[in-house]
Design an enzyme around this catalytic site. Structure first.
Site, PDB file in Angstrom:
ATOM      1  N   GLY A  53       0.673  -1.003   0.041  1.00  0.00           N
ATOM      2  CA  GLY A  53      -0.300  -0.223  -0.088  1.00  0.00           C
ATOM      3  C   GLY A  53       1.094   1.358  -0.288  1.00  0.00           C
ATOM      4  O   GLY A  53       1.549   1.399   0.395  1.00  0.00           O
ATOM      5  N   LYS A  75       5.059   0.475   8.044  1.00  0.00           N
ATOM      6  CA  LYS A  75       4.603   1.546   7.454  1.00  0.00           C
ATOM      7  C   LYS A  75       5.881   2.695   7.242  1.00  0.00           C
ATOM      8  O   LYS A  75       6.513   2.301   8.757  1.00  0.00           O
ATOM      9  CB  LYS A  75       3.524   1.460   8.151  1.00  0.00           C
ATOM     10  CG  LYS A  75       3.073   3.254   7.829  1.00  0.00           C
ATOM     11  CD  LYS A  75       1.899   4.112   8.286  1.00  0.00           C
ATOM     12  CE  LYS A  75       1.047   4.684   8.260  1.00  0.00           C
ATOM     13  NZ  LYS A  75       0.066   5.191   8.695  1.00  0.00           N
ATOM     14  N   ASP A 169      -8.961   8.912   8.129  1.00  0.00           N
ATOM     15  CA  ASP A 169      -8.309   8.170   6.569  1.00  0.00           C
ATOM     16  C   ASP A 169     -10.274   6.765   6.828  1.00  0.00           C
ATOM     17  O   ASP A 169      -9.074   5.956   6.008  1.00  0.00           O
ATOM     18  CB  ASP A 169      -7.170   7.913   6.674  1.00  0.00           C
ATOM     19  CG  ASP A 169      -6.831   7.847   5.080  1.00  0.00           C
ATOM     20  OD1 ASP A 169      -7.835   8.261   3.567  1.00  0.00           O
ATOM     21  OD2 ASP A 169      -6.220   7.168   4.470  1.00  0.00           O
TER      22      ASP A 169
END
Length: 184
Positions: A53, A75, A169
């Site tokens: 992602g 991340k 989000d």
């Protein structure tokens, strides 16, 4: 004052505390760790296998821990933490997630760190991909699946809100389907 090189009167600044801080802050320098620097090189402990992602602010990688062989999602900031505002935003995100109790419909966070000029968050890897991936690959979901995913997402969001955290989000690409556990 003495006329021949004797002592001179020194003018005291009107705000000596601020002056001291300025002098002190310019004297501080970052030095290498006296401990083994590799101790804090957490990213080196993972094999980054695939990008799963990305957004303008971060990339999420499927990564395998070299010691245990376990899969995690890592991340990483897309760009360097160049400003205090960016660093503060990451610190708030890490702090908010770290304060949450475990919940079956929230991705778990293991740890966070800064290495070099990038920030990292190690999270549970969810093997089924995102709801967005699923819909793009196969089209519309059956009604029963839509209701199950919606109920699980609502449960996770309710847990966040109960802890005083607002997810900024919410979108199909941020809702993960755990095919190994039957979670969604």
């Amino acid at each position: 004052m003495a006329a021949h090189g004797g002592s001179r009167a020194i003018a005291r600044p009107s705000r000596p505390f601020l002056l001291s801080l300025q002098v002190l802050s310019t004297a501080l320098k970052r030095t290498p760790s006296q401990l083994a620097p590799a101790t804090f090189a957490f990213a080196a402990g993972f094999d980054f296998e695939a990008l799963v992602g990305a957004s303008p602010r971060a990339q999420v990688w499927r990564a395998r821990h070299r010691g245990s062989g376990d899969l995690f999602a890592i991340k990483r900031t897309a760009s360097a933490l160049g400003s205090r505002a960016v660093r503060d935003r990451w610190s708030r995100e890490v702090g908010a997630v770290a304060s949450l109790p475990p919940h079956p419909h929230l991705v778990g966070q293991m740890r966070a760190w800064q290495e070099g000029s990038h920030a990292f968050i190690q999270m549970e890897f969810v093997p089924g991909g995102s709801l967005g991936d699923l819909v793009r690959a196969g089209g519309a979901l059956p009604a029963a699946a839509v209701w199950r995913v919606a109920a699980h997402a609502a449960s996770g969001l309710a847990a966040l809100h109960a802890a005083g955290v607002v997810h900024l989000d919410v979108k199909p690409d941020n809702i993960y389907i755990d095919t190994a556990q039957g979670r969604g």
